[in-house]
Design a protein around this motif. Structure first.
Motif, PDB file in Angstrom:
ATOM      1  N   LYS A 143      33.243 -76.510  17.073  1.00  0.00           N
ATOM      2  CA  LYS A 143      33.008 -75.163  17.592  1.00  0.00           C
ATOM      3  C   LYS A 143      34.127 -74.751  18.543  1.00  0.00           C
ATOM      4  CE  LYS A 143      28.844 -74.739  15.737  1.00  0.00           C
ATOM      5  NZ  LYS A 143      28.507 -73.704  14.731  1.00  0.00           N
ATOM      6  N   ARG A 144      34.581 -73.502  18.414  1.00  0.00           N
ATOM      7  CA  ARG A 144      35.586 -72.987  19.345  1.00  0.00           C
ATOM      8  C   ARG A 144      34.960 -72.883  20.731  1.00  0.00           C
ATOM      9  NH1 ARG A 144      36.340 -68.107  18.396  1.00  0.00           N
ATOM     10  NH2 ARG A 144      34.950 -67.788  16.626  1.00  0.00           N
ATOM     11  N   LEU A 145      35.689 -73.305  21.740  1.00  0.00           N
ATOM     12  CA  LEU A 145      35.157 -73.351  23.104  1.00  0.00           C
ATOM     13  C   LEU A 145      34.608 -72.003  23.551  1.00  0.00           C
ATOM     14  CD1 LEU A 145      37.882 -75.572  24.752  1.00  0.00           C
ATOM     15  CD2 LEU A 145      35.465 -76.141  24.564  1.00  0.00           C
ATOM     16  N   ASN A 146      35.291 -70.949  23.215  1.00  0.00           N
ATOM     17  CA  ASN A 146      34.872 -69.625  23.684  1.00  0.00           C
ATOM     18  C   ASN A 146      33.689 -69.072  22.892  1.00  0.00           C
ATOM     19  OD1 ASN A 146      35.332 -67.650  25.674  1.00  0.00           O
ATOM     20  ND2 ASN A 146      36.274 -66.292  24.159  1.00  0.00           N
ATOM     21  N   ALA A 147      33.295 -69.775  21.821  1.00  0.00           N
ATOM     22  CA  ALA A 147      32.217 -69.268  20.974  1.00  0.00           C
ATOM     23  C   ALA A 147      30.900 -70.009  21.187  1.00  0.00           C
ATOM     24  CB  ALA A 147      32.628 -69.365  19.503  1.00  0.00           C
ATOM     25  N   ILE A 148      30.922 -71.104  21.947  1.00  0.00           N
ATOM     26  CA  ILE A 148      29.702 -71.893  22.155  1.00  0.00           C
ATOM     27  C   ILE A 148      28.723 -71.106  23.015  1.00  0.00           C
ATOM     28  CG2 ILE A 148      28.766 -73.994  23.197  1.00  0.00           C
ATOM     29  CD1 ILE A 148      31.376 -75.387  22.444  1.00  0.00           C
ATOM     30  N   ASP A 149      27.479 -70.979  22.539  1.00  0.00           N
ATOM     31  CA  ASP A 149      26.478 -70.223  23.280  1.00  0.00           C
ATOM     32  C   ASP A 149      25.266 -71.094  23.608  1.00  0.00           C
ATOM     33  OD1 ASP A 149      25.085 -70.469  20.882  1.00  0.00           O
ATOM     34  OD2 ASP A 149      25.477 -68.407  20.244  1.00  0.00           O
ATOM     35  N   THR A 150      24.296 -70.503  24.260  1.00  0.00           N
ATOM     36  CA  THR A 150      23.108 -71.235  24.700  1.00  0.00           C
ATOM     37  C   THR A 150      22.346 -71.852  23.530  1.00  0.00           C
ATOM     38  OG1 THR A 150      22.886 -69.776  26.616  1.00  0.00           O
ATOM     39  CG2 THR A 150      20.942 -71.037  25.976  1.00  0.00           C
ATOM     40  N   ALA A 151      22.216 -71.110  22.439  1.00  0.00           N
ATOM     41  CA  ALA A 151      21.472 -71.607  21.277  1.00  0.00           C
ATOM     42  C   ALA A 151      22.092 -72.890  20.726  1.00  0.00           C
ATOM     43  CB  ALA A 151      21.427 -70.535  20.190  1.00  0.00           C
ATOM     44  N   GLU A 152      23.419 -72.948  20.713  1.00  0.00           N
ATOM     45  CA  GLU A 152      24.091 -74.138  20.189  1.00  0.00           C
ATOM     46  C   GLU A 152      23.924 -75.333  21.126  1.00  0.00           C
ATOM     47  OE1 GLU A 152      27.641 -72.193  17.474  1.00  0.00           O
ATOM     48  OE2 GLU A 152      27.869 -72.237  19.647  1.00  0.00           O
ATOM     49  N   ILE A 175      28.314 -81.783  29.042  1.00  0.00           N
ATOM     50  CA  ILE A 175      28.694 -80.583  28.293  1.00  0.00           C
ATOM     51  C   ILE A 175      29.032 -79.456  29.270  1.00  0.00           C
ATOM     52  CG2 ILE A 175      27.849 -78.769  26.747  1.00  0.00           C
ATOM     53  CD1 ILE A 175      26.158 -80.906  25.345  1.00  0.00           C
ATOM     54  N   GLU A 176      28.227 -79.332  30.319  1.00  0.00           N
ATOM     55  CA  GLU A 176      28.491 -78.309  31.332  1.00  0.00           C
ATOM     56  C   GLU A 176      29.863 -78.504  31.958  1.00  0.00           C
ATOM     57  OE1 GLU A 176      26.362 -76.346  35.285  1.00  0.00           O
ATOM     58  OE2 GLU A 176      25.917 -78.430  34.752  1.00  0.00           O
ATOM     59  N   ARG A 177      30.205 -79.741  32.247  1.00  0.00           N
ATOM     60  CA  ARG A 177      31.505 -80.001  32.870  1.00  0.00           C
ATOM     61  C   ARG A 177      32.649 -79.660  31.923  1.00  0.00           C
ATOM     62  NH1 ARG A 177      33.525 -85.232  36.426  1.00  0.00           N
ATOM     63  NH2 ARG A 177      35.609 -84.430  36.824  1.00  0.00           N
ATOM     64  N   VAL A 178      32.501 -79.985  30.655  1.00  0.00           N
ATOM     65  CA  VAL A 178      33.548 -79.669  29.680  1.00  0.00           C
ATOM     66  C   VAL A 178      33.765 -78.155  29.611  1.00  0.00           C
ATOM     67  CG1 VAL A 178      34.125 -79.664  27.210  1.00  0.00           C
ATOM     68  CG2 VAL A 178      33.218 -81.736  28.274  1.00  0.00           C
ATOM     69  N   PRO A 193      26.883 -71.848  29.187  1.00  0.00           N
ATOM     70  CA  PRO A 193      25.615 -71.958  28.458  1.00  0.00           C
ATOM     71  C   PRO A 193      24.894 -73.283  28.668  1.00  0.00           C
ATOM     72  CG  PRO A 193      27.448 -72.252  26.954  1.00  0.00           C
ATOM     73  CD  PRO A 193      28.038 -71.821  28.270  1.00  0.00           C
ATOM     74  N   ALA A 194      25.561 -74.254  29.321  1.00  0.00           N
ATOM     75  CA  ALA A 194      24.926 -75.547  29.585  1.00  0.00           C
ATOM     76  C   ALA A 194      24.458 -75.657  31.025  1.00  0.00           C
ATOM     77  CB  ALA A 194      25.899 -76.687  29.264  1.00  0.00           C
ATOM     78  N   ALA A 195      24.606 -74.581  31.806  1.00  0.00           N
ATOM     79  CA  ALA A 195      24.169 -74.603  33.198  1.00  0.00           C
ATOM     80  C   ALA A 195      22.664 -74.842  33.268  1.00  0.00           C
ATOM     81  CB  ALA A 195      24.532 -73.293  33.880  1.00  0.00           C
ATOM     82  N   TRP A 196      22.226 -75.550  34.314  1.00  0.00           N
ATOM     83  CA  TRP A 196      20.814 -75.906  34.429  1.00  0.00           C
ATOM     84  C   TRP A 196      20.020 -74.893  35.245  1.00  0.00           C
ATOM     85  CZ3 TRP A 196      17.160 -78.327  32.181  1.00  0.00           C
ATOM     86  CH2 TRP A 196      15.965 -78.638  32.852  1.00  0.00           C
TER      87      TRP A 196
END
Length: 408
Positions: A143-152, A175-178, A193-196
């Motif tokens: 997945k392109r970094l700028n395209a990753i969303d919450t659903a993924e 994942i959040e750190r990346v 999108p990986a924020a808690w």
């Protein structure tokens, strides 16, 4: 005849010109000859907003060494850049955007891991990160970094969230750190999108936080277990016995080196980089523990050698081998559980203070008390406790094993 604005250079000239400087082909395309005869193609144009000259490298130029872009290939790239300008786009900004879009999660995550793993205290942490990215987060890899969303992100976490809660929590944080690092490098925009807090905390079910305890043998069974261990004369059995007697963590005992042992002071100093708490831990050595060390350390051993070396002598005994031997002798027991057996014994059978017992196990015990028990007298109090534990493990009757009840 009017001077040609395009295609000023011939293919032969493009490959043989050696004079340093910029050699124009027309249409904003230049062959740049630098110091040391370095050759490259460059697209030079004026910024539409500022009027300043901007330079966009197109790649190395083919020359005597027969590598790089030919004149025809360079002209093709320059033509594409001119088309962008005709469409109102800035070539440099467009190329940066294309590179950003091309970066995917998998390679970037592993690149980040390589850059930060030097700060990990536990050597196996890096392999845990790698496994998480390559196995559990495999669906994000392409997945392109700028395209990753919450659903993924949720699609990766949900299958693990209640089944392997600890693994899922750690994976989410990684994942959040990346994705945070990608934003810092300009490879993605917007919220993570990986924020808690205030995000995934509202979308994922509450995990059970029931603490999982390591299997611990009853302290009354320890003398019998130790008898069985001592019946085995192998170095592996000596490691297991030493581990139980000193009450340290399994990896600390397995990786002990000769220079850490001070026979004169009867101490073993575990360096900060090998302890969970990140500070040196001095272990008082008593009775049987010293006998074991004298038996396994060869008289010609070099300081950096492992005390409990494997067959090659260059590495310590294999990971988990001591634990596996303990399970054969006492099914269900673990080395960490033996530390719990020691702690239960301290509370039930001795009068040693909680602080002395916790300091022996290298547990954090609060700032003021911790400072007090790092003084010199703390070592002797712990030595007295270890003497009593040594005697208990040897099966010496309580009437002969005098346990102090007034040490504070």
């Amino acid at each position: 005849m009017a001077k040609r604005q395009l295609h000023r250079l011939t293919a032969r000239q493009a490959e043989t010109i050696s004079k340093p400087g910029r050699h124009g082909d027309g249409g904003n395309l230049f062959l740049v000859i630098g110091a040391g005869a370095a050759r490259s193609w460059c697209f030079i144009y004026r910024d539409a907003d500022t009027g300043r000259l901007r330079e966009l490298g197109l790649g190395p130029a083919k020359g005597v060494r027969k590598h790089g872009l030919t004149l025809a290939q360079a002209r093709e790239k320059a033509a594409a850049m001119r088309q962008l300008r005709l469409g109102g786009l800035d070539p440099i900004a467009h190329c940066k955007a294309e590179k950003t879009q091309a970066v995917t999660f998998g390679p970037f995550a592993l690149e980040l891991l390589e850059s930060i793993k030097g700060g990990f205290r536990n050597p196996k942490t890096a392999s845990e990160w790698r496994r998480g990215f390559e196995v559990h987060a495999k669906a994000l890899a392409a997945k392109r970094l700028n395209a990753i969303d919450t659903a993924e992100v949720l699609s990766v976490l949900k299958p693990l969230w209640l089944v392997k809660p600890k693994t899922a929590r750690e994976l989410r944080g990684r994942i959040e750190r990346v994705l945070d690092a990608a934003k810092v490098k300009g490879l993605r925009t917007g919220s993570n999108p990986a924020a808690w807090k205030g995000h995934l905390s509202e979308l994922l079910p509450v995990q059970s936080r029931r603490k999982q305890h390591h299997a611990a043998a009853a302290y009354d069974a320890v003398p019998e277990i130790m008898d069985k261990i001592r019946a085995d004369t192998s170095t592996l059995a000596r490691l297991l016995e030493f581990n139980v007697l000193t009450c340290v963590r399994a990896e600390e005992a397995r990786a002990a080196r000769v220079y850490e042992i001070d026979f004169e002071a009867k101490t073993w100093t575990i360096p900060a980089d090998r302890t969970k708490m990140g500070r040196d831990h001095v272990v008082p050595l008593v009775g049987r523990a010293i006998e074991i060390l004298k038996a396994v350390i060869h008289k010609d051993a070099q300081p950096n050698m492992f005390v409990f070396a494997g067959r090659s002598g260059e590495k310590p005994i294999g990971k988990d081998r001591a634990t596996n031997l303990l399970r054969e002798i006492a099914p269900g027991a673990t080395l960490h559980g033996m530390r719990s057996s020691f702690r239960d014994w301290c509370g039930d059978k001795t009068g040693f203070s909680r602080e002395v017992a916790e300091a022996t196990l290298a547990h954090a015990i609060g700032n003021q008390v911790e400072q007090a028990y790092r003084r010199s007298d703390a070592l002797e109090k712990r030595r007295a406790l270890m003497n009593a534990w040594d005697a208990w493990c040897a099966g010496i009757p309580e009437s002969d094993n005098v346990v102090p009840f007034q040490i504070n």
